[in-house]
Scaffold this active site. Structure first.
Site, PDB file in Angstrom:
ATOM      1  N   VAL A  77       1.959   1.490  -3.488  1.00  0.00           N
ATOM      2  CA  VAL A  77       0.939   2.004  -4.409  1.00  0.00           C
ATOM      3  C   VAL A  77       0.854   3.528  -4.297  1.00  0.00           C
ATOM      4  CG1 VAL A  77      -1.538   2.071  -4.881  1.00  0.00           C
ATOM      5  CG2 VAL A  77      -0.401  -0.112  -4.526  1.00  0.00           C
ATOM      6  N   ARG A 137       0.830  -1.212   0.000  1.00  0.00           N
ATOM      7  CA  ARG A 137       0.000   0.000   0.000  1.00  0.00           C
ATOM      8  C   ARG A 137       0.865   1.264   0.000  1.00  0.00           C
ATOM      9  NH1 ARG A 137      -5.057  -2.237   3.727  1.00  0.00           N
ATOM     10  NH2 ARG A 137      -6.005  -3.331   1.974  1.00  0.00           N
ATOM     11  N   HIS A 166      -6.210  -0.948  -6.890  1.00  0.00           N
ATOM     12  CA  HIS A 166      -5.585  -2.188  -6.395  1.00  0.00           C
ATOM     13  C   HIS A 166      -4.999  -2.055  -4.985  1.00  0.00           C
ATOM     14  CE1 HIS A 166      -1.307  -1.459  -8.309  1.00  0.00           C
ATOM     15  NE2 HIS A 166      -1.776  -0.368  -7.777  1.00  0.00           N
ATOM     16  N   GLU A 167      -4.705  -3.202  -4.413  1.00  0.00           N
ATOM     17  CA  GLU A 167      -4.225  -3.321  -3.020  1.00  0.00           C
ATOM     18  C   GLU A 167      -5.220  -2.702  -2.038  1.00  0.00           C
ATOM     19  OE1 GLU A 167      -2.191  -5.298  -3.552  1.00  0.00           O
ATOM     20  OE2 GLU A 167      -1.069  -4.693  -5.333  1.00  0.00           O
ATOM     21  N   GLY A 168      -6.480  -2.928  -2.287  1.00  0.00           N
ATOM     22  CA  GLY A 168      -7.537  -2.363  -1.440  1.00  0.00           C
ATOM     23  C   GLY A 168      -8.011  -1.073  -2.076  1.00  0.00           C
TER      24      GLY A 168
END
Lengths: 248, 592
Positions: free
Chosen positions: B297, B294, B437-439
């Site tokens: 990201v 995260r 992405h990644e939550g």
């Protein structure tokens, strides 16, 4: 055997230079190991890897040159000698100062850049050879040692090349195509910290004094090619890139 | 000009603002110095410029393709990652014993930003591998580390993370992949994994998939999820590669951006897997990777915003069009568009977002170093908590501002920005993924409000507020900064009130109403966080000579005048606790 690379630190070609008070202001400019010197460093490391012995980097310049020296050490050079001199020294004066240290090192050969990017000069290598009273091979693209006494080298001419045999010790200057330099590795960066870096103060007077520096202003040519005939337009573009821009 | 990320700005943030040099006093980093940091960044910069940036456009235009057996990528991807490998970047942050140089995480993050700005798709192979390796370093057995971690640190194997399935992306509780225990201690995995970046390729010798799956008979929901190593090629105990494992590419997803890295639907067909750590602990292990991912990201979103800004800036400096408003002479030469106020507006917004988010990302990365090396356990724990609070902001808010910045970069280019002849439209498309992405950012907002600010009875929030308050106090007595300090103090007070009100409401049982507007809370919290960091930058720039520092002060002025003023509106919206987004059982969101 002992192989010496003579290097300099120059402004990155991508940097925007500006003039302050008639002099180039290097504040905020990224400084790098001169690319042609980088080929010299790479070649010296390769010669050492092939023939054994020791590799040494020698630089003459202000304190900030240490960054370029560290780069060479991180690439794999064994140790460094930094002749510390602030301010401008012309290539002949530099060559004389470098020659004293290099002669004492008694290397098998010396490699340096074919051209110094910041001065736009090709004098340092030949001047160094002159000061050492050694032969010089300029614009070298290949080198092969023949024992410890001679080397065979290929060097560029204006529109061709020559293969020469030269007695060692000798000075070689680099040319594009000599090699593809390696990047310093991260472990190499850490090892470089522990390598010997000898500082030698130099007091010399330049034989040439810089009075004023200017930067060439390049304006856009805004040349438009008529594109109605795409084939003719492509031919014209190639002609302009070749003959006027000289990039292909 | 390469136009990735300003090296001058990186140096300002690392050394003048974040005092990263102080880390060299810590035992773990004592071999380092500002010189080793600089030299490392120099190497990263050169490889990014010479090997990554050079095929960014080609990667976008010529996507990886699947021939039914294997996935093919452009040869430049492999060459770039080989240069990355040879430089020793895969292992950089790890122990000397593992081949690393114990590089501080914050410096490694700065290097990562350069690669992402140059080519976010190719950089993703390396960054996924780094995340995978970190999980194995922490939770893998010695045998697993030897077989799967060391080759990743050498850059011979690459890693992936396999969480989502076609029907279950954000909701991992619904995973269906099963892992059946075998007599030899391994597991056989069956199921499908979706959105797997770098899921197949021929770039590395092997691919180490970290797969979430459920062991039959385990607890229901996320508490029954375990983590498995599933290699593409089986690995013998002595390290030799064995036959192909039962991991097949079922298809590639054709994406809007990030096109240079294949994104796969993987089918697990009796794939051999090794359990990592204890059964049913998989999600917490994977979140080691997720939290780093995260931050990564957020960093990627910032990097794309930053490079987009530098592209727009150069375009605005060289593109001539029109005349200054007071110049009525049509014969006078056209001026560079940077002289037009509306273009300057768009540039300064990008600058404020990109440079502010770079600060935020580096600040978070610095907290990782604090957590690992702080002199006392208390200080390490404080860093961990603060990082917990900031992680959804780094991910969520950097990716929201990043895409806005890229929109503006296109706008500065006018019609040309909308064409594929220029790079900025690709940055925009690439960056669009980072909010997903990644939550997703909706999940980040919920994570921030429903979990992080209230955790340990609000301790995480208080730690954050203390840091903001520290900057306020340090600025209050400086004449030029006092108005900013006062505005930030008010915003901080407002944020605390809003947080309290929403958490109280949730504690009273009205969870859905309290958290329905969590995205507005992320915006509020993100805006105040960036204002804090801009005040910090202004504090360090004030009194220093030169256009660079003046630019910092102007960007801070912009942020306080044009961004922080959104706080009262957001606060009012949140305090109102309206029900616009509630009552899903009412079917008025239909077109029938």
């Amino acid at each position: 055997m002992k192989f010496v690379a003579v290097i300099r630190q120059v402004p990155d070609g991508e940097s925007r230079l500006k003039i302050e008070g008639g002099k180039v202001d290097l504040g905020g400019v990224t400084m790098i190991l001169d690319q042609m010197d980088e080929w010299a460093v790479e070649e010296v490391i390769r010669l050492q890897e092939k023939h054994g012995g020791e590799s040494v980097v020698v630089a003459l310049g202000p304190e900030r040159f240490e960054e370029a020296i560290r780069t060479a050490l991180a690439m794999g050079i064994d140790r460094a000698i930094h002749l510390v001199a602030e301010g401008y020294l012309d290539p002949i004066t530099q060559a004389e100062a470098l020659a004293k240290v290099i002669r004492a090192e008694a290397p098998t050969l010396v490699f340096t850049g074919g051209q110094q990017a910041d001065w736009d000069s090709q004098a340092l290598g030949p001047a160094l050879a002159e000061a050492l009273a050694w032969p010089v091979v300029s614009w070298t693209t290949q080198i092969e040692l023949e024992g410890e006494t001679h080397a065979k080298a290929k060097h560029d001419l204006d529109e061709g090349a020559e293969v020469v045999r030269v007695a060692l010790p000798a000075v070689f200057t680099s040319q594009q195509g000599l090699n593809e330099p390696r990047y310093p590795t991260l472990p190499g960066i850490m090892k470089a910290k522990r390598k010997e870096l000898k500082k030698v103060p130099v007091s010399a007077s330049s034989k040439v004094e810089i009075l004023e520096q200017t930067i060439q202003e390049k304006s856009r040519l805004n040349k438009m090619i008529d594109g109605k005939d795409p084939v003719a337009a492509a031919h014209e573009l190639v002609r302009l890139l070749h003959e006027e821009a000289k990039v292909i | 000009m390469d136009r990735l990320i300003s090296r001058r700005d990186l140096e300002f943030l690392l050394y003048e603002v974040l005092d990263v040099e102080a880390l060299t006093q810590r035992e773990r980093y004592r071999d380092h110095s500002r010189e080793t940091f600089k030299d490392t960044l120099d190497v990263a910069y050169r490889i990014a410029v010479e090997h990554f940036a050079t095929h960014n456009k080609k990667n976008d235009q010529e996507e990886p393709w699947f021939d039914g057996e294997r996935v093919h990528t452009n040869p430049e991807v492999k060459a770039a990652l080989e240069a990355y490998r040879q430089a020793g970047l895969f292992a950089a942050t790890h122990d000397y014993a593992l081949g690393g140089i114990q590089l501080p995480y914050v410096i490694a993050t700065a290097c990562g930003a350069l690669f992402k700005a140059a080519n976010i798709a190719t950089a993703s192979f390396a960054l996924l591998t780094a995340g995978n390796a970190n999980v194995l370093r922490k939770y893998g057995s010695p045998a697993q580390q030897k077989k799967y971690l060391l080759p990743q640190l050498e850059g011979r194997f690459f890693g992936t993370m396999c969480l989502s399935e076609p029907h279950a992306g954000s909701s991992l509780t619904d995973l269906l992949t099963r892992a059946e225990p075998q007599a030899d201690g391994t597991y056989r995995l069956n199921g499908s994994k979706m959105w797997i970046s770098g899921g197949d390729h021929e770039i590395a010798e092997n691919i180490v998939h970290l797969v979430l799956a459920k062991i039959p008979g385990g607890p229901p929901g996320v508490k029954g999820i375990s983590l498995f190593i599933v290699p593409k090629y089986l690995v013998h105990d002595d390290g030799r590669l064995g036959p192909r494992n039962g991991v097949r590419v079922a298809g590639l997803n054709h994406k809007m951006g990030y096109r240079g890295i294949p994104n796969c639907l993987l089918s697990l067909e009796d794939a051999v897997g090794e359990l990592v750590g204890a059964p049913h602990q998989g999600l917490s292990y994977m979140f080691t990777m997720m939290n780093e991912a995260r931050i990564g990201v957020g960093m990627g979103a910032m990097a794309l915003a930053y490079t987009g800004y530098l592209h727009a800036l150069e375009y605005a400096q060289t593109r001539t069009q029109g005349r200054r408003m007071h110049d009525k002479n049509p014969a006078s030469p056209a001026v560079p568009i940077i002289q037009h106020p509306d273009v300057r507006r768009m540039l300064i917004m990008q600058k404020a977002y990109a440079e502010g988010c770079l600060h935020l990302c580096l600040y978070a990365a610095r907290l990782v170093d604090e957590e690992r090396t702080a002199p006392t356990p208390e200080a390490a724990e404080q860093a961990r908590l603060l990082l917990e609070v900031l992680t959804p902001v780094v991910k969520g808010w950097s990716s929201e501002l990043g895409i806005r910045a890229n929109e503006l970069a296109i706008q500065v280019h006018g019609g040309y920005g909308y064409t594929r002849d220029y790079n900025v439209e690709q940055f925009y498309r690439d960056n669009r993924l980072n909010a997903i992405h990644e939550g997703t950012n909706g999940i980040q907002a919920l994570d921030l409000l429903a979990r992080k600010v209230g955790m340990q009875e609000g301790l995480g929030f208080r730690l954050w507020a203390q840091e903001v308050e520290r900057t306020i106090q340090a600025s209050r007595d400086t004449h030029a900064l006092r108005p900013y300090a006062e505005a930030l103090e008010q915003a901080l007070k407002t944020t605390a009130q809003v947080t309290q009100q929403l958490l109280n409401k949730a504690a009273q049982g009205e969870v859905e109403r309290a958290f329905a507007n969590s995205f507005a809370y992320l915006e509020l919290f993100g805006t105040v966080t960036l204002a804090w960091l801009w005040l910090e930058q202004a504090r360090k720039a004030l009194g220093k000579e030169g256009a660079f520092y003046r630019g910092k002060l102007e960007a801070a002025r912009y942020f306080f005048l044009y961004e922080l003023d959104k706080v009262p509106l957001l606060a009012e919206r949140l305090m109102r606790l309206d029900d616009v987004f509630l009552y899903p059982e009412q079917d008025w969101l239909t077109t029938d």
